[in-house]
Design an enzyme around this catalytic site. Sequence first.
Site, PDB file in Angstrom:
ATOM      1  N   GLY A   9       0.601  -1.074   0.095  1.00 34.22           N
ATOM      2  CA  GLY A   9      -0.256   0.187  -0.312  1.00 34.22           C
ATOM      3  C   GLY A   9       0.884   1.423   0.438  1.00 34.22           C
ATOM      4  O   GLY A   9       1.982   1.200  -0.698  1.00 34.22           O
ATOM      5  N   ARG A  31      -2.462  -8.721  -1.736  1.00 38.40           N
ATOM      6  CA  ARG A  31      -3.184  -9.394  -2.158  1.00 38.40           C
ATOM      7  C   ARG A  31      -4.307  -8.983  -3.331  1.00 38.40           C
ATOM      8  O   ARG A  31      -4.681  -9.356  -3.563  1.00 38.40           O
ATOM      9  CB  ARG A  31      -4.636  -9.541  -1.698  1.00 38.40           C
ATOM     10  CG  ARG A  31      -4.019 -10.078   0.198  1.00 38.40           C
ATOM     11  CD  ARG A  31      -5.452  -9.883   1.344  1.00 38.40           C
ATOM     12  NE  ARG A  31      -5.856  -8.787   1.593  1.00 38.40           N
ATOM     13  CZ  ARG A  31      -7.267  -8.657   2.381  1.00 38.40           C
ATOM     14  NH1 ARG A  31      -7.472  -9.669   2.645  1.00 38.40           N
ATOM     15  NH2 ARG A  31      -7.545  -7.590   2.649  1.00 38.40           N
ATOM     16  N   LYS A 166       7.227   3.533  18.912  1.00 32.26           N
ATOM     17  CA  LYS A 166       5.302   4.783  17.595  1.00 32.26           C
ATOM     18  C   LYS A 166       5.027   4.911  18.103  1.00 32.26           C
ATOM     19  O   LYS A 166       4.027   5.746  17.990  1.00 32.26           O
ATOM     20  CB  LYS A 166       5.843   3.257  16.771  1.00 32.26           C
ATOM     21  CG  LYS A 166       4.705   3.526  15.853  1.00 32.26           C
ATOM     22  CD  LYS A 166       5.669   5.443  15.408  1.00 32.26           C
ATOM     23  CE  LYS A 166       4.690   5.309  13.566  1.00 32.26           C
ATOM     24  NZ  LYS A 166       3.585   5.385  13.948  1.00 32.26           N
ATOM     25  N   HIS A 169       4.917   7.822  19.939  1.00 32.88           N
ATOM     26  CA  HIS A 169       5.617   8.550  19.337  1.00 32.88           C
ATOM     27  C   HIS A 169       3.874   9.590  18.769  1.00 32.88           C
ATOM     28  O   HIS A 169       4.193  10.811  18.231  1.00 32.88           O
ATOM     29  CB  HIS A 169       6.960   8.394  18.288  1.00 32.88           C
ATOM     30  CG  HIS A 169       6.356   9.335  16.600  1.00 32.88           C
ATOM     31  ND1 HIS A 169       5.772   9.144  16.062  1.00 32.88           N
ATOM     32  CD2 HIS A 169       7.028   9.921  16.290  1.00 32.88           C
ATOM     33  CE1 HIS A 169       5.604   9.850  14.765  1.00 32.88           C
ATOM     34  NE2 HIS A 169       7.046   9.982  14.455  1.00 32.88           N
ATOM     35  N   GLU A 173       2.354  13.491  18.437  1.00 32.35           N
ATOM     36  CA  GLU A 173       1.907  14.018  17.598  1.00 32.35           C
ATOM     37  C   GLU A 173       0.565  14.952  17.333  1.00 32.35           C
ATOM     38  O   GLU A 173       0.087  15.656  17.038  1.00 32.35           O
ATOM     39  CB  GLU A 173       2.218  12.612  16.368  1.00 32.35           C
ATOM     40  CG  GLU A 173       1.728  13.200  14.810  1.00 32.35           C
ATOM     41  CD  GLU A 173       1.298  12.064  13.847  1.00 32.35           C
ATOM     42  OE1 GLU A 173       0.517  11.531  13.724  1.00 32.35           O
ATOM     43  OE2 GLU A 173       3.663  11.621  13.445  1.00 32.35           O
ATOM     44  N   TYR A 174       0.258  13.982  17.473  1.00 29.89           N
ATOM     45  CA  TYR A 174      -1.462  14.352  17.935  1.00 29.89           C
ATOM     46  C   TYR A 174      -1.585  15.330  18.921  1.00 29.89           C
ATOM     47  O   TYR A 174      -2.378  17.265  18.426  1.00 29.89           O
ATOM     48  CB  TYR A 174      -2.108  13.039  19.420  1.00 29.89           C
ATOM     49  CG  TYR A 174      -3.031  12.298  18.296  1.00 29.89           C
ATOM     50  CD1 TYR A 174      -4.579  11.762  18.762  1.00 29.89           C
ATOM     51  CD2 TYR A 174      -2.552  11.257  17.186  1.00 29.89           C
ATOM     52  CE1 TYR A 174      -4.926  10.572  18.055  1.00 29.89           C
ATOM     53  CE2 TYR A 174      -2.770  10.019  16.866  1.00 29.89           C
ATOM     54  CZ  TYR A 174      -4.209  10.033  16.787  1.00 29.89           C
ATOM     55  OH  TYR A 174      -4.989   8.768  16.307  1.00 29.89           O
TER      56      TYR A 174
END
Length: 292
Positions: A9, A31, A166, A169, A173-174
């Site tokens: 993706g 997939r 993470k 992290h 970030e929020y």
Amino acid sequence: MKLGMIGLGRMGGNMATRLRNGGHEVVGYDRSPESNRDVDSLEALVAALDTSPKIIWVMVPAGAPTADTIATLADLLSEGDIVIDGGNSKYTDDAHSAEVLNAQNVHFVDVGVSGGVWGITNGYALMAGGDKADFEAIRPILETLKPEGDAGLVLAGGVGAGHFAKMVHNGIEYGMMQALGEGFETLLAADIIDSPADVMDSWREGSVVKSWLLDLLADSLKKDPELKGFPPVANESGEAKWMVEAALGLGVPTPATVAALYARQVSRGGGDNTLRAVTAMRAQFGGHITKA
């Protein structure tokens, strides 16, 4: 090095490209037949890796998709092979992933990845969790993915530490994004400010709030000074919620992260009935009439 990449993706596909540009050979599986995949099954992916140990990077959604992929790989891989979970898995799921793989003597490393769509050119911040020997075994891959320079890569601790780092992290970030957003709205509401966009752009150099997030916001404001083209809704991926849960268990207060998390949840309309109840009570005790 040669490795398999499961999940092509926005993140996995770009990471595969960066690795190939860095000289690695990547066998990709997804997939979707429209994903530019190299093989059409996990069995074919494992068969295409002729190295020892085989190294496979998993970049699929957290939860059942990751668990199912890990379980399948455990049956397909051999002793000494290494599986890397680079998705946004909850850190508490990593112990189960490691257990499933270790039962077949397959090694496991969790890697929190930050960088978004810009990572393909700027590099990704990587936070790993696992055994140091496994970390060193995959270091050439990590060094290619990370930004240039000394920063951007850390072995945070044992299994689960990478995704825990993470998670924290993303909680930070929020809070940063919420503060920048609140600052923009305050500037926009003040008649004394001629151009909130110009003010925020001026902060990009010499200011203590200088940051990549500020750069991104300033770039958006240049194109749309009042951000009218963006909906007032912000989804939450779950990691800030996990951080708050973990912090509560550790006795660590996180008011900024909680406020930012709640702001995103309210933006999705989940608090409408709460506000109706508040309005009803205000009307009863104080005669306050609120118009829709």
